[in-house]
Write an enzyme that holds these catalytic residues in place. Structure first.
Site, mmCIF file in Angstrom:
data_model
loop_
_atom_site.group_PDB
_atom_site.id
_atom_site.type_symbol
_atom_site.label_atom_id
_atom_site.label_comp_id
_atom_site.label_asym_id
_atom_site.label_seq_id
_atom_site.Cartn_x
_atom_site.Cartn_y
_atom_site.Cartn_z
ATOM 1 N N LYS A 13 -8.771 -1.183 -0.652
ATOM 2 C CA LYS A 13 -9.152 -2.506 -1.167
ATOM 3 C C LYS A 13 -10.025 -2.380 -2.400
ATOM 4 C CE LYS A 13 -11.357 -3.629 2.606
ATOM 5 N NZ LYS A 13 -11.142 -2.375 3.350
ATOM 6 N N ARG A 88 -14.284 -11.003 6.814
ATOM 7 C CA ARG A 88 -13.886 -10.013 7.810
ATOM 8 C C ARG A 88 -13.805 -10.626 9.192
ATOM 9 N NH1 ARG A 88 -15.900 -5.266 4.713
ATOM 10 N NH2 ARG A 88 -15.034 -3.405 5.671
ATOM 11 N N ARG A 127 -13.219 10.715 1.264
ATOM 12 C CA ARG A 127 -13.833 9.771 0.327
ATOM 13 C C ARG A 127 -15.210 10.252 -0.109
ATOM 14 N NH1 ARG A 127 -13.986 3.382 1.253
ATOM 15 N NH2 ARG A 127 -15.032 3.865 3.213
ATOM 16 N N ARG A 160 -20.464 8.684 2.394
ATOM 17 C CA ARG A 160 -21.158 7.524 2.952
ATOM 18 C C ARG A 160 -21.543 7.787 4.406
ATOM 19 N NH1 ARG A 160 -17.475 2.416 1.474
ATOM 20 N NH2 ARG A 160 -18.027 2.007 3.636
ATOM 21 N N ARG A 171 -15.224 1.604 13.265
ATOM 22 C CA ARG A 171 -14.898 0.600 12.234
ATOM 23 C C ARG A 171 -13.457 0.121 12.383
ATOM 24 N NH1 ARG A 171 -16.491 3.831 7.134
ATOM 25 N NH2 ARG A 171 -15.793 2.023 5.962
HETATM 26 P P1 ADP Z 1 -14.758 -0.318 3.534
HETATM 27 O O1 ADP Z 1 -14.575 -0.444 2.036
HETATM 28 O O2 ADP Z 1 -14.604 1.086 3.977
HETATM 29 O O3 ADP Z 1 -13.919 -1.266 4.305
HETATM 30 P P2 ADP Z 1 -17.156 -1.792 3.085
HETATM 31 O O4 ADP Z 1 -17.926 -1.159 1.997
HETATM 32 O O5 ADP Z 1 -16.350 -2.997 2.759
HETATM 33 O O6 ADP Z 1 -16.269 -0.685 3.801
HETATM 34 O O7 ADP Z 1 -18.119 -2.171 4.296
HETATM 35 C C1 ADP Z 1 -19.004 -1.219 4.843
HETATM 36 C C2 ADP Z 1 -19.729 -1.861 6.030
HETATM 37 O O8 ADP Z 1 -20.505 -2.979 5.566
HETATM 38 C C3 ADP Z 1 -18.814 -2.439 7.112
HETATM 39 O O9 ADP Z 1 -18.403 -1.459 8.052
HETATM 40 C C4 ADP Z 1 -19.741 -3.493 7.735
HETATM 41 O O10 ADP Z 1 -20.706 -2.907 8.583
HETATM 42 C C5 ADP Z 1 -20.481 -4.038 6.509
HETATM 43 N N1 ADP Z 1 -19.777 -5.200 5.923
HETATM 44 C C6 ADP Z 1 -19.228 -5.284 4.682
HETATM 45 N N2 ADP Z 1 -18.669 -6.493 4.483
HETATM 46 C C7 ADP Z 1 -18.852 -7.189 5.639
HETATM 47 C C8 ADP Z 1 -18.488 -8.493 6.088
HETATM 48 N N3 ADP Z 1 -17.784 -9.341 5.292
HETATM 49 N N4 ADP Z 1 -18.855 -8.860 7.343
HETATM 50 C C9 ADP Z 1 -19.551 -8.044 8.138
HETATM 51 N N5 ADP Z 1 -19.924 -6.812 7.797
HETATM 52 C C10 ADP Z 1 -19.577 -6.367 6.559
HETATM 53 P P1 ADP Z 2 -11.524 0.448 0.973
HETATM 54 O O1 ADP Z 2 -12.273 -0.291 -0.106
HETATM 55 O O2 ADP Z 2 -10.380 -0.344 1.529
HETATM 56 O O3 ADP Z 2 -12.428 0.969 2.035
HETATM 57 P P2 ADP Z 2 -11.208 2.598 -0.996
HETATM 58 O O4 ADP Z 2 -10.665 1.917 -2.191
HETATM 59 O O5 ADP Z 2 -12.631 3.002 -1.002
HETATM 60 O O6 ADP Z 2 -10.858 1.735 0.332
HETATM 61 O O7 ADP Z 2 -10.287 3.892 -0.706
HETATM 62 C C1 ADP Z 2 -10.537 4.760 0.410
HETATM 63 C C2 ADP Z 2 -10.292 6.219 -0.010
HETATM 64 O O8 ADP Z 2 -8.894 6.437 -0.240
HETATM 65 C C3 ADP Z 2 -10.994 6.606 -1.306
HETATM 66 O O9 ADP Z 2 -11.394 7.952 -1.211
HETATM 67 C C4 ADP Z 2 -9.915 6.406 -2.377
HETATM 68 O O10 ADP Z 2 -10.128 7.248 -3.500
HETATM 69 C C5 ADP Z 2 -8.641 6.775 -1.616
HETATM 70 N N1 ADP Z 2 -7.451 5.977 -2.007
HETATM 71 C C6 ADP Z 2 -7.409 4.686 -2.393
HETATM 72 N N2 ADP Z 2 -6.134 4.277 -2.635
HETATM 73 C C7 ADP Z 2 -5.333 5.346 -2.375
HETATM 74 C C8 ADP Z 2 -3.905 5.570 -2.410
HETATM 75 N N3 ADP Z 2 -3.045 4.593 -2.756
HETATM 76 N N4 ADP Z 2 -3.468 6.788 -2.056
HETATM 77 C C9 ADP Z 2 -4.320 7.770 -1.681
HETATM 78 N N5 ADP Z 2 -5.653 7.634 -1.618
HETATM 79 C C10 ADP Z 2 -6.184 6.438 -1.954
#
Ligand code: ADP
Ligand code: ADP
Ligand code: ZN
Length: 213
Positions: A13, A88, A127, A160, A171
């Site tokens: 995302k 979420r 990551r 992270r 998660r």
């Molecule tokens: P990822 O990109 O791996 O999905 P995020 O950076 O979006 O992770 O979120 C990291 C953590 O921050 C989540 O696991 C949750 O604990 C918290 N968080 C982020 N956005 C939300 C939301 N909209 N509602 C509740 N918790 C959130």
């Molecule tokens: P989210 O915001 O949904 O948690 P991220 O954008 O942080 O996800 O991506 C999660 C991990 O996967 C990062 O290490 C990123 O560099 C990698 N990644 C993202 N998109 C792709 C893809 N299409 N193929 C392989 N790896 C990816």
């Protein structure tokens, strides 16, 4: 244009949202980034959020909704935004819906970046994040030019706290229970679009651009 990114943790995302923000010149708003910035600054909000994040749980709606509404009321959001990691939960989606309707506006697209769980676990272990500028890397798929250093700002890259395998499993559980129902929610509103998040990230972006026009 107002866009929501849906998808499991690690689906890509953030990677896609940053590219959308650059191409369509709208702000990229990540609630996770906002929480991490607060943790780094040691604010009360950050400390409270961290207690949930470290367990792989969602931060309570009340807290999350407040920071999101605050952010989207800023001037730079007048022409739209791409939300990454919000909503979420169904209550979060309802609050957003209401806030947007009150401005006689609407969300244009909810883009679901589809990646299955086994793939997610592999991705998250590689990551690496820059907590200074928010850039994200992957040790195999998206390596930085210099190992352990952010290409954009030169800061040190970190794993992270919530990317440990046990926390990732928690998660994913939270995702399936609380977030996945949003796919139906936005499908019922007629704005859901699906992309295959297992493709190469440039191909995923091309698919998204096809949808957004
Ligand atoms: P990822 O990109 O791996 O999905 P995020 O950076 O979006 O992770 O979120 C990291 C953590 O921050 C989540 O696991 C949750 O604990 C918290 N968080 C982020 N956005 C939300 C939301 N909209 N509602 C509740 N918790 C959130
Ligand atoms: P989210 O915001 O949904 O948690 P991220 O954008 O942080 O996800 O991506 C999660 C991990 O996967 C990062 O290490 C990123 O560099 C990698 N990644 C993202 N998109 C792709 C893809 N299409 N193929 C392989 N790896 C990816
Ligand atoms: Zn950086």
């Amino acid at each position: 244009m107002k866009i929501i990114m849906l998808g499991a943790p690690g689906a890509g995302k953030g990677t896609q949202a940053k590219q959308i923000a650059a191409k369509y010149e709208i702000p990229h708003i990540s609630t996770g980034d906002i929480f991490r910035a607060n943790i780094k600054e040691g604010t009360a909000l950050g400390m409270e959020a961290k207690s949930y994040m470290d367990k792989g749980q969602l931060v309570p709606d009340e807290l999350t909704v407040k920071i999101l509404l605050d952010r989207v009321s800023k001037d730079d959001c007048k022409n739209g935004y791409v939300l990454d990691g919000f909503p979420r939960t169904i209550p979060q989606a309802d609050v957003l819906d209401k806030a947007v309707s009150e401005l006689n506006d609407k969300i244009d697209y909810a883009i679901n970046v589809d990646v299955k769980d086994d793939n997610i676990i592999r991705r998250m272990s590689g990551r690496r994040a820059c907590l200074n500028c928010g850039a994200t890397y992957h040790i195999v798929n998206v390596p930085p030019k210099k190992e352990g250093i952010c290409d954009t700002c030169g800061s040190e890259l970190v794993i992270r706290d919530d990317d440990k395998e046990e926390t990732v499993k928690a998660r994913l559980l939270a995702y399936h229970e609380q977030t996945q129902p949003l796919i139906d929610y936005y499908n019922n509103k007629g704005i859901l679009k699906e992309v295959d998040g297992t493709k190469d990230m440039n191909d995923v972006f091309a698919d998204i651009v096809n949808i957004l026009g």
